[in-house]
Design a protein around this motif. Structure first.
Motif, short mmCIF file in Angstrom:
data_model
loop_
_atom_site.label_atom_id
_atom_site.label_comp_id
_atom_site.label_asym_id
_atom_site.label_seq_id
_atom_site.Cartn_x
_atom_site.Cartn_y
_atom_site.Cartn_z
N ASP A 1 0.80 -1.22 0.00
CA ASP A 1 0.00 0.00 0.00
C ASP A 1 0.83 1.27 0.00
O ASP A 1 0.28 2.36 -0.05
N SER B 1 3.66 2.80 10.80
CA SER B 1 2.66 3.40 9.93
C SER B 1 1.44 3.75 10.78
O SER B 1 0.81 2.87 11.38
N LYS C 1 -2.15 7.77 7.70
CA LYS C 1 -1.45 7.99 6.44
C LYS C 1 -0.04 8.52 6.65
O LYS C 1 0.63 8.90 5.69
N ASN C 2 0.40 8.54 7.90
CA ASN C 2 1.71 9.06 8.23
C ASN C 2 2.65 7.97 8.73
O ASN C 2 2.24 6.81 8.91
N ASN D 1 5.38 10.77 4.73
CA ASN D 1 5.66 9.62 3.86
C ASN D 1 7.07 9.09 4.12
O ASN D 1 7.85 9.69 4.87
#
Length: 253
Positions: free
Chosen positions: A171, A232, A235-236, A249
């Motif tokens: 992902d 993870s 989304k960070n 990211n």
């Protein structure tokens, strides 16, 4: 005796490109003159010993190999008399062919013989002239190769040549950062200690196959290797430091 000036490893970018071709561990590398049965004369290759396979590159900076030779069924390695002073020459005897190798000096010849025999016979050879530090390195390679063989027997053959990310890795952004390598904690440590050209940081899969880890080589009073987990979160990605740092990211890590 060990070569006084061992060849420098391939540049970091090239090393990364080659990891996309094979996940076999790199044990030794350097220039070799190679003459296979179909060759009319010797060819000069930058050569990598990965697992029990020799990968031949047209030069040190080539991202893809031009030929390779599997040594798993090596019958024996025989020394040949060389007419060139300070040049080592030997033959790899395999079931279907004999391959002649020459090195630029006798020191590197001893190194090549030592590493090839260690990974094919799964024992450190006693009849090679190497320095104590080089023998220690052969023992380290022996343990890594034994472990790899065990893991290979437990893993489908299709997964051995090229490791593909699994689980959460599917992902994340592609391509991965240039500092990402599919290696273990121990392998990352060895890469930073023995190959300064790789930089001072390696991003790698975490031990749980769901997170990531970073291995850093710090140059303060003396070189030190440190490891940090990268989790993870939504989304960070959060680096687990004394004061956690969250980044958007993996490229920012």
């Amino acid at each position: 005796m060990m070569a006084k000036n061992p060849p420098k490893p391939a540049p970091r970018r090239i090393f990364q490109e080659r990891l996309k071709i094979t996940a076999l561990p790199l044990y030794f590398e350097g220039f070799l003159l190679v003459k296979r049965s179909e060759y009319q004369e010797y060819k000069h290759y930058w050569t990598e010993l990965r697992g029990t396979t020799l990968f031949f590159y047209s030069d040190k900076k080539s991202p893809t190999y031009v030929d390779k030779l599997d040594l798993i069924d090596l019958t024996c390695l025989t020394d040949q008399n060389s007419t060139v002073k300070n040049c080592a020459k030997f033959t790899l005897v395999l079931p279907k062919e004999e391959v002649q190798l020459k090195t630029e000096n006798t020191e590197s010849g001893e190194e090549w013989r030592g590493f090839i025999l260690t990974v094919t016979e799964l024992s450190v050879p006693q009849h090679v002239s190497l320095l104590p530090g080089q023998v220690i390195r052969l023992r380290e390679v022996l343990e890594r190769e034994r472990k790899r063989r065990i893991e290979t027997e437990q893993t489908p053959s299709s997964a051995v040549e090229k490791k593909e990310p699994t689980g959460d890795y599917a992902d994340v952004l592609s391509p991965m950062p240039a500092c990402f390598y599919t290696v273990s904690r121990k392998e990352a440590t060895e890469m930073l200690e023995k190959n300064p050209s790789l930089g001072n940081m390696i991003l790698r899969p975490g031990s749980d196959s769901k997170s990531y880890s970073i291995t850093i080589r710090q140059e303060i009073d003396m070189p030190r290797i440190k490891h940090y987990k990268v989790m993870s979160v939504a989304k960070n990605y959060t680096i687990e430091l004394e004061k956690p740092v969250t980044l958007p990211n993996l490229f920012s890590v």
